[in-house]
Design a protein around this motif. Sequence first.
Motif, PDB file in Angstrom:
ATOM      1  N   GLU A   1       5.184   8.374  13.811  1.00 50.96           N
ATOM      2  CA  GLU A   1       5.198   9.152  15.055  1.00 50.96           C
ATOM      3  C   GLU A   1       3.814   9.676  15.408  1.00 50.96           C
ATOM      4  OE1 GLU A   1       7.263  10.236  18.238  1.00 50.96           O
ATOM      5  OE2 GLU A   1       8.580   9.987  16.497  1.00 50.96           O
ATOM      6  N   ASP A   2       3.126  10.251  14.397  1.00 49.59           N
ATOM      7  CA  ASP A   2       1.876  10.972  14.676  1.00 49.59           C
ATOM      8  C   ASP A   2       0.626  10.118  14.547  1.00 49.59           C
ATOM      9  OD1 ASP A   2       3.411  13.176  15.099  1.00 49.59           O
ATOM     10  OD2 ASP A   2       2.927  14.167  13.197  1.00 49.59           O
ATOM     11  N   ASN A   3       0.719   8.985  13.875  1.00 48.15           N
ATOM     12  CA  ASN A   3      -0.466   8.153  13.687  1.00 48.15           C
ATOM     13  C   ASN A   3      -0.315   6.759  14.288  1.00 48.15           C
ATOM     14  OD1 ASN A   3      -1.989  10.122  12.313  1.00 48.15           O
ATOM     15  ND2 ASN A   3      -1.008   9.617  10.368  1.00 48.15           N
ATOM     16  N   PHE A   4       0.681   5.995  13.823  1.00 48.83           N
ATOM     17  CA  PHE A   4       0.833   4.623  14.288  1.00 48.83           C
ATOM     18  C   PHE A   4       1.061   4.567  15.793  1.00 48.83           C
ATOM     19  CE2 PHE A   4       2.858   0.535  15.007  1.00 48.83           C
ATOM     20  CZ  PHE A   4       2.130  -0.314  14.186  1.00 48.83           C
ATOM     21  N   LEU A   5       1.835   5.504  16.329  1.00 49.26           N
ATOM     22  CA  LEU A   5       2.135   5.502  17.760  1.00 49.26           C
ATOM     23  C   LEU A   5       1.130   6.305  18.582  1.00 49.26           C
ATOM     24  CD1 LEU A   5       6.035   5.791  17.708  1.00 49.26           C
ATOM     25  CD2 LEU A   5       4.633   3.807  18.325  1.00 49.26           C
ATOM     26  N   VAL A   6       0.042   6.750  17.953  1.00 51.46           N
ATOM     27  CA  VAL A   6      -1.024   7.449  18.677  1.00 51.46           C
ATOM     28  C   VAL A   6      -2.228   6.510  18.755  1.00 51.46           C
ATOM     29  CG1 VAL A   6      -2.584   9.423  18.724  1.00 51.46           C
ATOM     30  CG2 VAL A   6      -0.219   9.706  17.922  1.00 51.46           C
ATOM     31  N   ILE A   7      -2.465   5.976  19.936  1.00 48.82           N
ATOM     32  CA  ILE A   7      -3.596   5.059  20.135  1.00 48.82           C
ATOM     33  C   ILE A   7      -4.888   5.874  20.115  1.00 48.82           C
ATOM     34  CG2 ILE A   7      -4.697   3.440  21.719  1.00 48.82           C
ATOM     35  CD1 ILE A   7      -1.875   2.759  22.721  1.00 48.82           C
ATOM     36  N   GLY A   8      -5.809   5.458  19.264  1.00 46.93           N
ATOM     37  CA  GLY A   8      -7.067   6.200  19.132  1.00 46.93           C
ATOM     38  C   GLY A   8      -6.934   7.424  18.258  1.00 46.93           C
ATOM     39  N   THR A   9      -5.959   7.433  17.355  1.00 47.38           N
ATOM     40  CA  THR A   9      -5.778   8.576  16.470  1.00 47.38           C
ATOM     41  C   THR A   9      -7.056   8.863  15.688  1.00 47.38           C
ATOM     42  OG1 THR A   9      -4.521   9.440  14.604  1.00 47.38           O
ATOM     43  CG2 THR A   9      -4.836   7.074  14.673  1.00 47.38           C
ATOM     44  N   GLY A  10      -7.319  10.129  15.461  1.00 52.20           N
ATOM     45  CA  GLY A  10      -8.548  10.530  14.771  1.00 52.20           C
ATOM     46  C   GLY A  10      -8.376  10.776  13.297  1.00 52.20           C
ATOM     47  N   SER A  11      -7.213  10.447  12.727  1.00 53.09           N
ATOM     48  CA  SER A  11      -6.959  10.770  11.321  1.00 53.09           C
ATOM     49  C   SER A  11      -7.941  10.074  10.383  1.00 53.09           C
ATOM     50  CB  SER A  11      -5.516  10.411  10.944  1.00 53.09           C
ATOM     51  OG  SER A  11      -5.274   9.024  11.156  1.00 53.09           O
ATOM     52  N   ARG A  12      -8.180   8.788  10.619  1.00 54.95           N
ATOM     53  CA  ARG A  12      -9.105   8.064   9.747  1.00 54.95           C
ATOM     54  C   ARG A  12     -10.545   8.487   9.986  1.00 54.95           C
ATOM     55  NH1 ARG A  12      -6.702   1.856   9.492  1.00 54.95           N
ATOM     56  NH2 ARG A  12      -4.718   2.412   8.466  1.00 54.95           N
ATOM     57  N   LYS A  13     -10.888   8.761  11.231  1.00 60.44           N
ATOM     58  CA  LYS A  13     -12.246   9.235  11.542  1.00 60.44           C
ATOM     59  C   LYS A  13     -12.529  10.536  10.790  1.00 60.44           C
ATOM     60  CE  LYS A  13     -16.097   9.325  14.040  1.00 60.44           C
ATOM     61  NZ  LYS A  13     -16.706  10.571  13.605  1.00 60.44           N
ATOM     62  N   LYS A  14     -11.568  11.434  10.744  1.00 58.70           N
ATOM     63  CA  LYS A  14     -11.749  12.687  10.021  1.00 58.70           C
ATOM     64  C   LYS A  14     -11.928  12.437   8.530  1.00 58.70           C
ATOM     65  CE  LYS A  14      -9.003  15.340  13.345  1.00 58.70           C
ATOM     66  NZ  LYS A  14      -7.708  16.041  13.577  1.00 58.70           N
ATOM     67  N   ALA A  15     -11.150  11.519   7.985  1.00 61.01           N
ATOM     68  CA  ALA A  15     -11.255  11.215   6.553  1.00 61.01           C
ATOM     69  C   ALA A  15     -12.618  10.602   6.221  1.00 61.01           C
ATOM     70  CB  ALA A  15     -10.133  10.272   6.141  1.00 61.01           C
ATOM     71  N   ILE A  16     -13.108   9.728   7.100  1.00 61.76           N
ATOM     72  CA  ILE A  16     -14.419   9.111   6.863  1.00 61.76           C
ATOM     73  C   ILE A  16     -15.527  10.149   6.972  1.00 61.76           C
ATOM     74  CG2 ILE A  16     -16.103   7.489   7.835  1.00 61.76           C
ATOM     75  CD1 ILE A  16     -13.764   5.620   8.442  1.00 61.76           C
ATOM     76  N   ASP A  17     -15.439  11.024   7.965  1.00 64.75           N
ATOM     77  CA  ASP A  17     -16.440  12.090   8.103  1.00 64.75           C
ATOM     78  C   ASP A  17     -16.452  12.985   6.872  1.00 64.75           C
ATOM     79  OD1 ASP A  17     -17.156  11.122  10.547  1.00 64.75           O
ATOM     80  OD2 ASP A  17     -15.993  12.577  11.714  1.00 64.75           O
ATOM     81  N   ALA A  18     -15.276  13.278   6.350  1.00 64.99           N
ATOM     82  CA  ALA A  18     -15.190  14.113   5.140  1.00 64.99           C
ATOM     83  C   ALA A  18     -15.823  13.394   3.954  1.00 64.99           C
ATOM     84  CB  ALA A  18     -13.737  14.462   4.849  1.00 64.99           C
TER      85      ALA A  18
ATOM     86  N   GLY B   1       0.808  -1.209   0.000  1.00 61.29           N
ATOM     87  CA  GLY B   1       0.000   0.000   0.000  1.00 61.29           C
ATOM     88  C   GLY B   1       0.844   1.262   0.000  1.00 61.29           C
ATOM     89  N   SER B   2       0.270   2.330   0.516  1.00 60.26           N
ATOM     90  CA  SER B   2       0.922   3.649   0.468  1.00 60.26           C
ATOM     91  C   SER B   2       2.091   3.758   1.424  1.00 60.26           C
ATOM     92  CB  SER B   2      -0.099   4.742   0.785  1.00 60.26           C
ATOM     93  OG  SER B   2      -0.670   4.513   2.068  1.00 60.26           O
ATOM     94  N   GLY B   3       2.155   2.867   2.431  1.00 61.65           N
ATOM     95  CA  GLY B   3       3.250   2.919   3.387  1.00 61.65           C
ATOM     96  C   GLY B   3       3.122   4.092   4.346  1.00 61.65           C
ATOM     97  N   MET B   4       4.113   4.216   5.254  1.00 63.73           N
ATOM     98  CA  MET B   4       4.123   5.290   6.252  1.00 63.73           C
ATOM     99  C   MET B   4       5.485   5.963   6.281  1.00 63.73           C
ATOM    100  SD  MET B   4       2.060   3.527   9.453  1.00 63.73           S
ATOM    101  CE  MET B   4       2.783   1.892   9.229  1.00 63.73           C
ATOM    102  N   SER B   5       5.452   7.261   6.422  1.00 66.81           N
ATOM    103  CA  SER B   5       6.683   8.015   6.627  1.00 66.81           C
ATOM    104  C   SER B   5       7.047   7.966   8.105  1.00 66.81           C
ATOM    105  CB  SER B   5       6.487   9.463   6.183  1.00 66.81           C
ATOM    106  OG  SER B   5       5.533  10.100   7.033  1.00 66.81           O
ATOM    107  N   ALA B   6       8.234   8.494   8.426  1.00 63.52           N
ATOM    108  CA  ALA B   6       8.630   8.556   9.838  1.00 63.52           C
ATOM    109  C   ALA B   6       7.643   9.399  10.623  1.00 63.52           C
ATOM    110  CB  ALA B   6      10.052   9.128   9.953  1.00 63.52           C
TER     111      ALA B   6
END
Length: 793
Positions: free
Chosen positions: A139-156, A130-135
Motif C-alpha cells: 500500500e505505502d511503497n509498491f503503489l506509491v510511484i516515486g516513493t522516497g523510502s529507498r532514497k532515504k535508506a541510501i542517504d542514511a 528476498g524479504s518480501g512485502m507486507s500488505a
Amino acid sequence: MFRITARTVLELGSELISSDIIAFYELIKNGFDAGTKNGVEVRFDIILTKAIGQRLAREAGKIDQAAENSAQLLKELKAIVDGEILESASKEALTSFRALIDAAATPAALVDALTDGMRQFNTITIKDTGSGMSALDLEDNFLVIGTGSRKKAIDAALASGTDKAPYLGEKGIGRLSAMRLGEQLHVETAKISDTHFNLLEIDWRIFNTVDAMLDEIDVKPSLGELKPFPDWSGTTIVISDLTENWFKDRVFEMGDREFSRLTDPFEDPGVRPRIAVFWNGDRVPVASMSRSLLEAAHAHVSGKYSINEGEPSLKITTDIADLGFPHPREVRTIVLDRADLEGAIIGKDDHIDDRALIDVGPFEFEAHWFNRRRLPLKDAVGEKLAIRDEQEKWSGNLLFRDLFRVFPYGEEEDDWLELDRRALRRSGYLLNRTQFVGRTQISRITNPALLDQTNREGLRVTPEQRVLLLIMRFAVQDQLGQAIGEVEKQYKAQKIDLGDAQKQVTRMEDRAKTALTRIRRFSPPDAEEAIADIQQTLAEFSQFAAQARERIAQVEQEGRQMVEMAGIGLMVEVVAHELARSTESALRALEKLKDADVPDRLRGQIATLRAEMKSINKRVRVLDPMSVSGRQRTELFSLNQLVNDTIAAHASQFERHRITPIIHLPEKTVRIRAVKGMIVQILENLISNSVYWLDIRGKRENFKPEIRISVGSSPPTLVFEDNGRGVAVENQEAVFKMFFSLRDSKRRRGLGLFIARDAAEHHGGTLNLDDYRDPQTGRLHRFTLELPEGLQQ
C-alpha cells in the motif's frame, strides 16, 4: 493543487522504460534490492506464440458459420491449433488452454478462445526469495510511484560511512516496467512475519480511461492463501496478456546477448549476481565471458581513479601485446595527481568546477582492444573458441554500478567514449568502439554524484559525470592511442599526419580574412593606414603558411623532415590561432561601437588591433627561419638577441595572460653557430607549454605568473622555467615522448617537446627537465638547453 490523470501512469511507463531488457532489468534489480537469497528467476511460460495465435485467429474468423462444411473446417483448424501448441509449456497452462479451445463450438468462439487463452496462459514470471512485502508495504511503497523510502535508506547509508549500498535503485518507478511486458500484473508476496500471502492485481488498461483521474482508480492489496512454511519470504510477479511475441529463439538470443550483460560478465561466475532464465521449464544459458577472450586482445588499458585524503590521483597502465609486426611487449604506467588532472581533464575553459575531481569518487576501468582483421580461431580449454564471434558478442565499453549494468553504455549504437569519431581522424591503427571489450566500475556509495537519468539514457549530466567521461576518453583515446603510436614509431616505419594542422591553419586564415573584411566596413576613414598594416600582416602570414604547407607536401615521404614539418605545422597553427583571435576580438568590440558616437574609442580599438598585429608580424618574422630552407642553414647569431626578439614577439600574449617575463642575459653576448629556426622552435614550444600551465594555475590560485629565461656561456646554455604547476617527477622523461600531453582535449597535441628535444639533439646538444624540485609544488619546473662548446663563436 495538481491533479493527475490515470493515463499519466501509462505515459510514464512508456517514456521511462524504453526497451524489454530494461523492463526485465528493473524487475530483476528489485529482487536483489529485496535481499534475495539465491538470485532471481525469470520464467517464460508460452503455450502458443502470439504471432501464430493471431494468424490462427484470423483463419478462424474467415470461416463462414453458415456454410455446410463449417463444422469440418472448425475441427480441422482446432487440429492445427493443437499442433502449434508448445508441449513444453506448463501442464496447468496446457490443460486450461486446451479446455478453452475444445469448448469453442463456433468459429467466433474459437477466435475468443485463442485470444483469451493467450492473454491468460502466456505468462512471464519474475521470482525472488528476498524479504518480501507486507500488505502495508504494498500500500505505502509498491503503489506509491516515486516513493522516497529507498532514497532515504541510501542517504542514511551515505551518512553512516558504510561501503555497501542498501539498494541498487531509489526512484520508485521500477514497478512500471511490468506494463511494458504485459497488460495484467499479479503480485504474490510475503514477509517472514506474515502467515498468508499478500496479493495485488493490476489491469493496466483501466488507466487508459480518458477522463479518469489517478485517485479514482481502485487498486488495493488483498489477502491470499497460507504460506507454504512459516519462514518463507519473497515475491513472485506474474505478467500476462503479453504485449510482445515471445518465442524460443528470441529468449535464447537474449540470454546470450542481453541477460548476460545485465551483471558484470568480467567477474567470476561465483561472484556475479545469479539471474536464472527459463523457457517453458528449460534453462536458458546466460553467457559468461571467457578469460581467453581478454587474453587474446592485442592491446589493453586499465586504470584506477582514487581519492586519498581529499586528493585525486589517476593511475593508467597500457599494455601493447601484439600489433601485427615484430615488437616486444610494452607495458607502461602513468600516474596523474591533482595538478595534472586539472590540466588534462578540467582544462582552462572553466566548463567544470575543480571540486568535481573529488566529488566524482573513486572508480576503476579496463578496456581490451582487438585488431579484428587479425582475430583467428583459437583453442581454449580443449575446445574451439571463435574469438572473433566472442569479441563481437562482448564488444563495447560497459558501465557497471555495484555489479549491475548502467544503460545505455556499451550498447551497439552507443559511442560514449567518442571512439568512432576520433577513429575517423586517426591514421594507422583505428580505435573504434566495436574493437573494444571493456568495463568501468562505479558504486552507489563511493560515487553518489553519478546518478542515472530517469529514462535510463545514461548518467545525469553533471560536472562529475563529465569528469568520468573525460578521464575514460583520456585513458582510452589518448593514452592507449599514444602507446600504440610509440610502438609503431619505434618498431614500424610511420608517417606523421599533418592533415589536421593544415586544415586548422586554413580555417584560422579564413576566419581572420572574414573578420578583417567586416572591420573595414565599421572603421572610420582615417583608420585606413592602420587597416592597411593589418592587411599586410595577414598577407605575410598567409604567404608564410602557404610556403610551409607546400614544403610539407614536398617532403611527405621523408622520415626525418616529417618531424621537422610537424614542428612547423605546430607553430604555424599557434600563430594562426593568435591571428584569428585578434581580428575577431577587435571585430566584436567594433560591432558594439558601430552605432555609438565614440570615434576616439573606435580609434583606440583600431590602435590596439594594430599593435597586436605588429606583435604577430614579429612572430611571423621570428618563425621565418623555421622554414625548411632556413632550418637547414647554419648561421652565426646572438643567443641573447634571439631571446629578446622572441619575448618581444610574445609581448601582447604575455600581457593578455598577465605573465611577467624575467630575462637574465650575460653582459657579453653569447654568439653561436646553429640552425636558428630550430633554436627558435625550442623556445617557442617551451613558451607555449608555460602559457597553458600558468593559465591553469592562475584560474585556481591567486598568484603572479612568471616565466624566467637565463642564458649562459661555456657551454652555451639556456635555462627556462616558470612558476606554474610543474611536471610530476615520474613524467620527467615522458613529456619528451611523441604524443604525450596532459593538456585538455581541445589542446592536446603532444609534439612540442618531442620536436624541441629533436632540434637540440640535431645540434649535438641536450634538452632536459632538471631534477630540481620546486619547494612549493614539489614538482619539476626547470628546462635546460645545453649546446656543445664548439657551437659558441
